[in-house]
Structure formats: C-alpha cells, structure tokens
Design an enzyme around this catalytic site. Structure first.
Site, mmCIF file in Angstrom:
data_model
loop_
_atom_site.group_PDB
_atom_site.id
_atom_site.type_symbol
_atom_site.label_atom_id
_atom_site.label_comp_id
_atom_site.label_asym_id
_atom_site.label_seq_id
_atom_site.Cartn_x
_atom_site.Cartn_y
_atom_site.Cartn_z
ATOM 1 N N TYR A 1 0.832 -1.199 0.000
ATOM 2 C CA TYR A 1 0.000 0.000 0.000
ATOM 3 C C TYR A 1 0.862 1.243 0.000
ATOM 4 O O TYR A 1 2.084 1.166 0.158
ATOM 5 C CB TYR A 1 -0.976 -0.010 1.182
ATOM 6 C CG TYR A 1 -0.359 0.236 2.547
ATOM 7 C CD1 TYR A 1 0.436 -0.715 3.170
ATOM 8 C CD2 TYR A 1 -0.579 1.435 3.214
ATOM 9 C CE1 TYR A 1 0.975 -0.489 4.425
ATOM 10 C CE2 TYR A 1 -0.056 1.668 4.475
ATOM 11 C CZ TYR A 1 0.728 0.710 5.078
ATOM 12 O OH TYR A 1 1.264 0.934 6.313
ATOM 13 N N LYS B 1 6.364 -1.730 1.945
ATOM 14 C CA LYS B 1 5.158 -1.209 2.624
ATOM 15 C C LYS B 1 4.026 -2.215 2.437
ATOM 16 O O LYS B 1 3.113 -2.050 1.622
ATOM 17 C CB LYS B 1 4.808 0.183 2.081
ATOM 18 C CG LYS B 1 3.945 0.984 3.051
ATOM 19 C CD LYS B 1 3.938 2.450 2.688
ATOM 20 C CE LYS B 1 2.874 3.259 3.429
ATOM 21 N NZ LYS B 1 2.999 3.304 4.876
ATOM 22 N N GLU C 1 11.613 2.329 14.709
ATOM 23 C CA GLU C 1 10.665 3.348 14.219
ATOM 24 C C GLU C 1 9.358 3.156 14.953
ATOM 25 O O GLU C 1 9.229 2.267 15.803
ATOM 26 C CB GLU C 1 10.472 3.206 12.702
ATOM 27 C CG GLU C 1 9.862 1.871 12.309
ATOM 28 C CD GLU C 1 9.669 1.690 10.800
ATOM 29 O OE1 GLU C 1 9.478 2.685 10.091
ATOM 30 O OE2 GLU C 1 9.705 0.527 10.365
ATOM 31 N N LEU D 1 10.811 1.163 7.548
ATOM 32 C CA LEU D 1 10.231 1.706 6.328
ATOM 33 C C LEU D 1 10.962 3.013 5.999
ATOM 34 O O LEU D 1 11.181 3.836 6.897
ATOM 35 C CB LEU D 1 8.730 1.987 6.502
ATOM 36 C CG LEU D 1 8.064 2.439 5.212
ATOM 37 C CD1 LEU D 1 7.887 1.282 4.231
ATOM 38 C CD2 LEU D 1 6.715 3.092 5.483
#
Ligand SMILES: Cc1ncc(COP(=O)(O)O)c(C=O)c1O
Length: 287
Positions: free
Chosen positions: A33, A149, A182, A207
C-alpha cells in the site's frame, strides 16, 4: 454527497465497496500500500510515494496495476469525487483474486486495486501537534523486510493498541540491540543534547519514510545537523526533544516516552519549527 471509493476499475459508494473473499490481500496479506497526505486537494511528496510504491511492488513481484500517468489520474479523480482538500489518500494493490494457495497463482491474475480518501481536520491536527503526543516503547516483533510497505501490519496493530491502552499516540519498536527502529506508523526522531537530529538509518529494518526523506532536506536547508545514529529509549528519555514523521503525523512532537516527560514535557522549538517548515514545503511542492 457520500464518500466514493475506487475498487478494481470502478468508482463505488464507500459504504457499498467490497472485494472478493479470495482477494489475496484479504486472506494472505499479499498486498502492498501507499499513503499520500493531501494539501488543498493535491498530493504531497507525490514522486517519493510513487517511487516507493513501484519499489514495494517490484520487491514482492506484484505487477504495476496501471501506468504512473493513469494512476495519477485515478487518484486525483478519487480526491475530486470526494471533494477532499486536506486529507489522507490510501492506495492498496494486492496480487489479485485466486483460489487460496500460498504460492503465486500459476496463471497471473490482474492486481486488485483499492483507493480511498478521507478528510483531515488540519486545525484539529495543529492543536494536537501544539500539545504533543505520548509514545511508548515495545519490543520489535516484525519481519525482516519492513522496507516493503506491506499490508501485513498485525505487529503494528498490536503495538498501536499497547500505545492506545497507555493513553499514548504511537509505539516505538525497540530491536534486540536495544535501539529504537521506528514507530508503528511513523519514523522516530530525537534532538539530542548536542542539538543533533537523530533517526535510524535506512539500512536498518525500517520503512524508508518519504516524510523522513523530505524532512532531511528541510533539516539541511535549516542548517541543522542530521545524525543517523541509532538511539535507545534511555537516549530518548534524556533527549531535548522527540518527534515522529509520516504522511499522517507530518511532523508531530513527542512529549513523553513510557509516561515520562521529555525535556519539560512540552513540544520543543526544533520539532515545532520543523513541522511548519515541512508543511510549508509539502504545500509548495504538492501536485
Ligand atoms: C512503519 C512506518 N514507518 C514509517 C512511516 C512513515 O512513512 P511516510 O513518511 O512515507 O508516510 C509509516 C507510514 O505509514 C509507517 O507505517
């Protein structure tokens, strides 16, 4: 006028939008996505998000569902039909519909495409950023390809729930070495004692945030120092400031970690300045 979604070639009422029960995104999380922030109906950091989408698709060997030009037209049409000015635009591409089997379908099927958009109340977002948000730390439990992702977000879902139950907005994953990787849906940053902007480097299992990349340009132009050295939750607790970046968060100050205030427990000057510089830049370059 109600919300409109795009599903596999058709614009449909959001409430009626559906996919086949054997869409591989649904059964196997076999999908990727991408998310764009919208400013005044235009896509922020458009190029970066398109490039990352192509990379994610390539890494998992899902075909590009359409050309970049066609996709841009469809994305804009979804925005137009929903009359959204400030918001979040979501695109999901699955490997398509096929009888359930872990291996790819023997005969390729067309990728499944879903696009939705939702409005964001920027005044409310500004008020939230002005107060700052809390973050909690949680062990890193994700797969080794967080650079893709993927819609396989169960660890992120569970981490965000840990945050929600602690009254925090974000969860920061901490890896086996004790370093923050993250957030569940954002990149993590601190301003250390020397005033350096610290965030995890992109060789780590994170990411590669597009907001992060744009912000690095902003940081350089502002004459601030970037230092992609990993930091621990203890470093974060002792930091002058902390913040998160992402298409949803933009740049949002973090004022507490695991319930303990960072600095004086209020958004700091660096994060506050970077938020306004980022938004200025995103608005000026949105397409
Ligand atoms: C795990 C994770 N890290 C970082 C980000 C920030 O990425 P971007 O700035 O491209 O939105 C996101 C955004 O959704 C995310 O899910």
């Amino acid at each position: 006028m109600g919300r409109i979604a795009y599903v596999n070639g058709r614009f449909v009422r959001h409430a009626d939008a559906c996919v086949h029960i054997e869409d591989r995104g649904l059964q196997l999380a076999d999908a990727v996505y991408e998310v764009w922030a919208l400013f005044d109906g235009r896509l922020a950091d458009a190029e970066g998000h398109f490039a990352r989408l192509s990379r994610s698709l390539g890494e998992v060997r899902i075909a590009e569902p359409m050309s970049r030009t066609a996709l841009t037209i469809v994305l804009r049409e979804v925005v137009r039909r929903n009359r959204v000015r400030d918001g979040i635009l979501y695109l999901q591409v699955s490997r398509g519909v096929a009888p359930r089997d872990h291996a790819f379908p023997k005969t390729p099927v067309p990728p499944g495409v879903i696009i939705t958009v939702k409005a964001v109340d920027r005044a409310a977002a500004e008020a939230k950023a002005a107060k700052g948000v809390g973050a909690v730390t949680t062990p890193e439990t994700r797969w080794g390809r967080c650079d893709i992702k993927s819609v396989g977000l169960l660890p992120n879902v569970l981490a965000r729930q840990v945050a929600a139950e602690a009254g925090a907005a974000e969860a920061w994953f901490v890896d086996d070495l004790g370093f923050v990787t993250e957030g569940a849906a954002s990149n993590a940053w601190i301003v250390d004692g020397e005033g350096r902007l610290r965030t995890r480097d992109t060789n780590a299992n994170i990411l590669r945030g597009i907001t992060r990349f744009t912000l690095i340009d902003v940081i350089r132009e502002a004459g601030l120092t970037l230092d992609e050295r990993p930091f621990t939750p203890a470093d974060a607790r002792e930091a002058k400031e902390a913040f998160i970046t992402g298409a949803g968060a933009l740049v949002t100050p973090v004022v507490s970690i695991d319930g303990r205030p960072i600095g004086d427990g209020a958004p700091g000057p660096v994060a506050t300045r970077l938020r306004s510089l980022y938004i200025e830049r995103a608005k000026a370059t949105a397409v």
